[in-house]
Design a protein around this motif. Sequence first.
Motif, PDB file in Angstrom:
ATOM      1  N   PHE A 176       0.836  -1.202   0.000  1.00 21.75           N
ATOM      2  CA  PHE A 176       0.000   0.000   0.000  1.00 21.75           C
ATOM      3  C   PHE A 176       0.872   1.254   0.000  1.00 21.75           C
ATOM      4  N   ILE A 177       1.894   1.276   0.856  1.00 24.91           N
ATOM      5  CA  ILE A 177       2.767   2.445   0.950  1.00 24.91           C
ATOM      6  C   ILE A 177       3.599   2.595  -0.326  1.00 24.91           C
ATOM      7  N   GLY A 178       4.217   1.469  -0.748  1.00 19.51           N
ATOM      8  CA  GLY A 178       5.123   1.523  -1.891  1.00 19.51           C
ATOM      9  C   GLY A 178       4.444   1.905  -3.190  1.00 19.51           C
ATOM     10  N   VAL A 179       3.247   1.355  -3.429  1.00 19.36           N
ATOM     11  CA  VAL A 179       2.523   1.659  -4.659  1.00 19.36           C
ATOM     12  C   VAL A 179       1.796   2.993  -4.545  1.00 19.36           C
ATOM     13  N   GLY A 180       1.106   3.187  -3.420  1.00 12.64           N
ATOM     14  CA  GLY A 180       0.300   4.395  -3.266  1.00 12.64           C
ATOM     15  C   GLY A 180       1.106   5.675  -3.242  1.00 12.64           C
ATOM     16  N   ALA A 181       2.358   5.618  -2.768  1.00  9.08           N
ATOM     17  CA  ALA A 181       3.178   6.826  -2.646  1.00  9.08           C
ATOM     18  C   ALA A 181       3.369   7.524  -3.992  1.00  9.08           C
ATOM     19  N   ALA A 271      -8.438   3.484  -1.147  1.00 14.92           N
ATOM     20  CA  ALA A 271      -7.327   4.323  -1.597  1.00 14.92           C
ATOM     21  C   ALA A 271      -6.542   3.639  -2.715  1.00 14.92           C
ATOM     22  N   LEU A 272      -6.259   2.354  -2.567  1.00 15.69           N
ATOM     23  CA  LEU A 272      -5.532   1.655  -3.633  1.00 15.69           C
ATOM     24  C   LEU A 272      -6.402   1.441  -4.854  1.00 15.69           C
ATOM     25  N   GLY A 278      -8.035  -3.742  -9.130  1.00 16.02           N
ATOM     26  CA  GLY A 278      -7.649  -5.100  -8.755  1.00 16.02           C
ATOM     27  C   GLY A 278      -6.948  -5.191  -7.411  1.00 16.02           C
ATOM     28  N   LEU A 279      -6.442  -4.050  -6.919  1.00  9.88           N
ATOM     29  CA  LEU A 279      -5.729  -4.049  -5.639  1.00  9.88           C
ATOM     30  C   LEU A 279      -6.668  -3.991  -4.445  1.00  9.88           C
ATOM     31  N   GLY A 286      -6.013  -8.770   3.037  1.00 10.96           N
ATOM     32  CA  GLY A 286      -4.912  -8.549   3.979  1.00 10.96           C
ATOM     33  C   GLY A 286      -5.411  -8.101   5.336  1.00 10.96           C
ATOM     34  N   ALA A 287      -6.461  -7.270   5.348  1.00 12.70           N
ATOM     35  CA  ALA A 287      -7.039  -6.813   6.609  1.00 12.70           C
ATOM     36  C   ALA A 287      -7.627  -7.982   7.389  1.00 12.70           C
TER      37      ALA A 287
END
Length: 437
Positions: A176-181, A271-272, A278-279, A286-287
């Motif tokens: 989430f962090i790596g892609v969303g950033a 957000a993703l 698809g994310l 994951g949650a």
Amino acid sequence: MATTIKAEVVHRDAGLVREIGVWSFAATIINVVVGGGIFAAPAALAGSVGAWAPFALLACGIAMGAIVLCCAEAGSRVPSSGGTYAYVEAAFGPAPGFIAGMMLWLSCVLAAGGIAAAFADAIVALYPLGAPGVQRIVLIVAVMALVTAINLRGAREGARFAGIATVVKLVPLLLFIGVGAFWVDPANLKPTGSVGPGSFGAAIILSIFTFSGMETMLSASGEVSRPERTVPRALMLAMGGVLLLYIAIQVVAQGLLGPQLAQSKEPLAQALGVVHPGLVLLIALGAAISRGAWLGSDVLGAPRILFAFARDGFLPAALGRVSERTQVPTAAILTHAILGTALALAGEFDWLVLLSALATAPIYIGACLAAVKLRRDNVQLLGSAFRVPGLRIAATIGVLSMVALIALGQPNEIMGLFAAIGLSAILYVARRSVGRR
């Protein structure tokens, strides 16, 4: 005094095996702190303070950092089953220790019920199979049975499961962090308007819940190898990493959704979805997995409180027995798991975790005060104790922040908290009276 305390600790932890190392202990702490709440918390934080949410997390991180330092020193001085219960008892005697232990276990079992319920609800929402009520019951019983069976095999197996679960749950968060950033809109990160103290206080209370949990794993200190070294290192490694993770998640979520974040039911998934539809399923799954994995660490740590109570004569002796084959307190583990399952079947996530979060405040107050008292009395049971520079300052910050947290609660919540403390005191007096006869 230290000699007496040492004898009590040796008796309490007799039969247990100290085999959990720094990385395993840090992983179990991360697993129990980073529960399913972080997947929903960004929306609630944004709803309270908008784009100021990262600052609320940072303020909470400072308060929790002070408490972590106090627990690190106290845990290195009294590395025994029960964790904060053991620290408070060693510093102030059996009555305050019993009350702290009762509040600790109450917080753990309430959280276990809430997280188990949230796990089942998430799976039902993702994969409905006809009768939601029946499916929910089956999922709650199944996940509690699984984590209980793993922990009944031994402390090492429980810690290994928690370590694997930690890696599994961190993958979607780091994704989430790596892609969303790369898709963050800087305009969404600019705070607008002022925030009232009530709103900021509500955000702090929610933040405390997302940061709480280390006290659960400290209850397994009687099975940690070289605790005078392992406990402080694992605590600071785990909690420092959690703070950075939480702030990054909040910033990315705010940057992707902006004002929409406050209204989102599944903020990370939504957000993703801005990046790629698809994310969404990956984050939602994951949650759910994160909540199930959290239960593994809870069932590893929390039953040791019951075990310590039984060894100290406050609960039936059966809860203090250690299995000769697996060297774990079987009856204590089963009792905690059964009660947690019952709460999950009867209750809902929101009110269970709210009660759990508020119950942690007096526990942390006790741990901070105990750290100062243990240093003053030079209590040092195994090896050289870890000494925190500016311990009194850290303890003062920790205590004042928890007093403020209690004051920010609703009147009925505060009354419930003090009722629980009062009931614990009554139970202690009653148990001591029975013991004298």
